[in-house]
Motif scaffolding. Structure first.
Motif, PDB file in Angstrom:
ATOM      1  N   CYS A  96      76.060 -70.057  12.985  1.00 10.72           N
ATOM      2  CA  CYS A  96      75.054 -69.003  12.817  1.00 10.72           C
ATOM      3  C   CYS A  96      74.987 -68.154  14.083  1.00 10.72           C
ATOM      4  CB  CYS A  96      73.693 -69.634  12.515  1.00 10.72           C
ATOM      5  SG  CYS A  96      72.418 -68.412  12.223  1.00 10.72           S
ATOM      6  N   ARG A 120      82.925 -65.466  12.629  1.00 14.11           N
ATOM      7  CA  ARG A 120      81.627 -64.794  12.584  1.00 14.11           C
ATOM      8  C   ARG A 120      80.578 -65.622  13.299  1.00 14.11           C
ATOM      9  NH1 ARG A 120      76.442 -64.705   9.933  1.00 14.11           N
ATOM     10  NH2 ARG A 120      76.828 -66.820  10.592  1.00 14.11           N
ATOM     11  N   LYS A 125      69.938 -62.144  16.991  1.00 12.79           N
ATOM     12  CA  LYS A 125      69.478 -62.855  15.796  1.00 12.79           C
ATOM     13  C   LYS A 125      68.117 -62.342  15.314  1.00 12.79           C
ATOM     14  CE  LYS A 125      71.419 -65.470  14.057  1.00 12.79           C
ATOM     15  NZ  LYS A 125      72.514 -65.247  13.082  1.00 12.79           N
ATOM     16  N   PRO A 126      68.060 -61.937  14.071  1.00  6.94           N
ATOM     17  CA  PRO A 126      66.787 -61.453  13.530  1.00  6.94           C
ATOM     18  C   PRO A 126      65.923 -62.625  13.049  1.00  6.94           C
ATOM     19  CG  PRO A 126      68.558 -61.174  11.924  1.00  6.94           C
ATOM     20  CD  PRO A 126      69.147 -61.896  13.088  1.00  6.94           C
ATOM     21  N   GLU A 158      76.582 -59.548  14.011  1.00  5.73           N
ATOM     22  CA  GLU A 158      75.559 -58.716  13.368  1.00  5.73           C
ATOM     23  C   GLU A 158      74.773 -57.819  14.321  1.00  5.73           C
ATOM     24  OE1 GLU A 158      72.042 -60.849  11.590  1.00  5.73           O
ATOM     25  OE2 GLU A 158      72.948 -62.548  12.587  1.00  5.73           O
ATOM     26  N   GLN A 176      78.195 -56.814  10.872  1.00  7.33           N
ATOM     27  CA  GLN A 176      77.319 -57.361   9.836  1.00  7.33           C
ATOM     28  C   GLN A 176      75.925 -56.752   9.949  1.00  7.33           C
ATOM     29  OE1 GLN A 176      77.247 -61.676   9.357  1.00  7.33           O
ATOM     30  NE2 GLN A 176      75.035 -61.636   9.151  1.00  7.33           N
ATOM     31  N   GLY A 178      72.371 -57.574   8.550  1.00 10.07           N
ATOM     32  CA  GLY A 178      71.731 -58.727   7.926  1.00 10.07           C
ATOM     33  C   GLY A 178      70.710 -58.337   6.870  1.00 10.07           C
ATOM     34  N   THR A 179      70.218 -59.369   6.201  1.00  9.97           N
ATOM     35  CA  THR A 179      69.303 -59.167   5.081  1.00  9.97           C
ATOM     36  C   THR A 179      68.048 -58.378   5.472  1.00  9.97           C
ATOM     37  OG1 THR A 179      68.295 -60.333   3.223  1.00  9.97           O
ATOM     38  CG2 THR A 179      68.050 -61.391   5.373  1.00  9.97           C
ATOM     39  N   LYS A 201      74.684 -57.159   4.047  1.00  5.46           N
ATOM     40  CA  LYS A 201      74.064 -58.245   3.291  1.00  5.46           C
ATOM     41  C   LYS A 201      72.895 -57.708   2.462  1.00  5.46           C
ATOM     42  CE  LYS A 201      74.854 -62.486   5.231  1.00  5.46           C
ATOM     43  NZ  LYS A 201      74.337 -63.660   5.957  1.00  5.46           N
ATOM     44  N   ARG A 231      73.773 -62.931  -0.605  1.00  8.91           N
ATOM     45  CA  ARG A 231      73.395 -64.054   0.255  1.00  8.91           C
ATOM     46  C   ARG A 231      72.113 -64.749  -0.203  1.00  8.91           C
ATOM     47  NH1 ARG A 231      68.647 -64.094   1.905  1.00  8.91           N
ATOM     48  NH2 ARG A 231      69.042 -64.750   4.062  1.00  8.91           N
ATOM     49  N   ASP A 263      77.845 -65.447   0.360  1.00  4.96           N
ATOM     50  CA  ASP A 263      77.412 -66.318   1.454  1.00  4.96           C
ATOM     51  C   ASP A 263      76.563 -67.446   0.848  1.00  4.96           C
ATOM     52  OD1 ASP A 263      75.922 -67.544   3.459  1.00  4.96           O
ATOM     53  OD2 ASP A 263      75.108 -65.681   4.274  1.00  4.96           O
ATOM     54  N   HIS A 266      73.407 -69.195   3.538  1.00  2.17           N
ATOM     55  CA  HIS A 266      72.024 -68.714   3.641  1.00  2.17           C
ATOM     56  C   HIS A 266      71.292 -68.812   2.313  1.00  2.17           C
ATOM     57  CE1 HIS A 266      73.800 -67.222   7.323  1.00  2.17           C
ATOM     58  NE2 HIS A 266      72.577 -67.308   7.825  1.00  2.17           N
ATOM     59  N   GLU A 292      78.864 -70.817   7.067  1.00  2.00           N
ATOM     60  CA  GLU A 292      78.489 -71.228   8.423  1.00  2.00           C
ATOM     61  C   GLU A 292      78.982 -72.638   8.712  1.00  2.00           C
ATOM     62  OE1 GLU A 292      74.742 -68.469   9.696  1.00  2.00           O
ATOM     63  OE2 GLU A 292      74.254 -70.505   9.076  1.00  2.00           O
ATOM     64  N   ASP A 303      69.541 -72.037  12.032  1.00  2.00           N
ATOM     65  CA  ASP A 303      70.099 -72.450  10.726  1.00  2.00           C
ATOM     66  C   ASP A 303      70.797 -73.811  10.742  1.00  2.00           C
ATOM     67  OD1 ASP A 303      69.042 -70.202   9.567  1.00  2.00           O
ATOM     68  OD2 ASP A 303      70.923 -69.091   9.463  1.00  2.00           O
TER      69      ASP A 303
HETATM   70  C1  PEP Z   1      73.305 -64.820   9.389  1.00  2.00           C
HETATM   71  O1  PEP Z   1      74.318 -64.418   8.778  1.00  2.00           O
HETATM   72  O2  PEP Z   1      73.331 -65.690  10.269  1.00  2.00           O
HETATM   73  C2  PEP Z   1      72.034 -64.250   8.944  1.00  2.00           C
HETATM   74  C3  PEP Z   1      71.002 -64.158   9.756  1.00  2.00           C
HETATM   75  O3  PEP Z   1      72.087 -63.884   7.650  1.00  2.00           O
HETATM   76  P1  PEP Z   1      70.981 -63.151   6.743  1.00  2.00           P
HETATM   77  O4  PEP Z   1      70.770 -61.826   7.362  1.00  2.00           O
HETATM   78  O5  PEP Z   1      71.639 -63.116   5.400  1.00  2.00           O
HETATM   79  O6  PEP Z   1      69.762 -64.039   6.752  1.00  2.00           O
END
Ligand code: PEP
Ligand code: MN
Length: 332
Positions: A96, A120, A125-126, A158, A176, A178-179, A201, A231, A263, A266, A292, A303
């Motif tokens: 992750c 990846r 990180k969000p 990402e 990337q 992300g969601t 995503k 995802r 994916d 997730h 992952e 994660d």
């Molecule tokens: C990730 O790919 O580690 C991630 C944060 O994915 P998502 O945005 O789909 O939650």
């Protein structure tokens, strides 16, 4: 409506027509194109003399629709193609988060042994909580660049907000979104100004229409290289982290001309379910999987519950091969 202008129409003329009709000028293809709202169904009279051809859409899914361009787009990254006339199913794998150089060395050696070409890992990180690991940021990008140099992977990482999009575009081979960033128009538009492939995503609360329209922001800003990633979406179910929308994957494959990857990590949120979902997605004939994997999942800084250990990952890759072959795909 997508209007292909005659080849002798210059940018100034296209821009003045665009302003008059609230259209976007697409400069990427050989001829300039105007893209208006999908609700416009008749060619404006002042545009008609400079029009070579035009396409009317059912909705604001326009550039991404198979009705506009039937063939799945070919997106090539360092010699490996997703979509187009290939039958490739690419594997995009890694932890992750980038946690340390040592961790990434372990991952790189393992994925090399598995013949995985796309590594990846996230640096920005969000996270849902401000009190958890937020990623190594720029230091993580440096580690990924070193790993790329040493091992020759294509790097996928990402972007979380617009402040580091340029940095990530400079160092990654695929970006990337992300969601949680799927609705960030600044990110979408910035990613539309590069030619680097974008792995978009699905927002976990977004409909398929909203998901593909987010891709339209990137496409209409000039980047034709968008890959969609299902995802998992939020449903009433709480036993799993999200619900993998394989119906959505079927829709995207039928109506949308962008490569689709799945994916399962997730979506499921728990490693026990990841192999089954990966097998199911492979049986659908997707263009790739994002999985992952971590040298010590229990100790992962983000994660932890869903990352496969190396033994499970290796076992899964062996299981996927005959399934991919049965649907005419080759795992690359
Ligand atoms: C990730 O790919 O580690 C991630 C944060 O994915 P998502 O945005 O789909 O939650
Ligand atoms: Mn993750």
């Amino acid at each position: 409506m997508i209007i292909k202008l005659k080849s002798d129409v210059d940018l100034k003329k296209a821009e003045s027509l665009a302003e008059a009709h609230r259209a976007i000028v697409l400069k990427n293809p050989s001829n300039l194109h105007l893209i208006t709202s999908g609700s416009i169904k008749t060619l404006p009279v002042d545009v008609e003399p400079v029009t070579e051809s035009y396409f009317t859409a059912d909705s604001d899914i326009q550039l991404a629709s198979r009705a506009y361009d039937h063939t799945t787009r070919a997106i090539t990254v360092n010699g490996i193609t997703l979509g187009g006339d290939t039958q490739n199913q690419v594997t995009i794998a890694g932890p992750c988060s980038v946690e340390s150089k040592e961790q990434m060395e372990q991952v790189a050696k393992f994925l090399t042994s598995q013949n995985v070409k796309f590594l990846r890992a996230g640096c920005f990180k969000p996270r849902t909580s401000p009190y958890t690991f937020q990623g190594l940021g720029q230091a993580g990008i440096r580690i990924l660049s070193e790993i790329r140099e040493q091992y020759g992977f294509s790097i996928v990482t990402e972007v979380k907000d617009a402040s580091h999009v340029a940095l990530v575009i400079e160092h990654a081979d695929m970006i990337q979104i992300g969601t949680k960033a799927m609705y960030d128009h600044q990110i979408l538009k910035m990613c539309g100004k590069t030619e680097k492939p974008i792995l978009l995503k699905r927002g976990f609360g977004s409909t398929l229409q909203e998901f593909v329209q987010a891709a339209e922001f990137i496409l209409s800003s000039g980047n034709p290289n968008v890959i969609l990633c299902e995802r998992g979406i939020r449903t009433f179910e709480s036993k799993t982290r999200f619900t993998l929308d394989l119906c959505g994957v079927a829709y995207l494959k039928e109506y949308i001309n962008l490569p689709v990857i799945v994916d399962p990590s997730h979506a499921m949120g728990y490693s026990y379910g990841v192999p089954g979902l990966a097998r199911a997605a492979t049986a659908m004939g997707v263009e790739g999987l994002l999985i992952e994997t971590h040298p010590e999942p229990d100790k992962a800084k983000s994660d932890a519950s869903q990352q496969l250990d190396f033994d499970s990952f290796e076992k899964l890759m062996k299981e996927l091969k005959p399934i991919a072959e049965a649907v005419g795909k080759t795992i690359v």
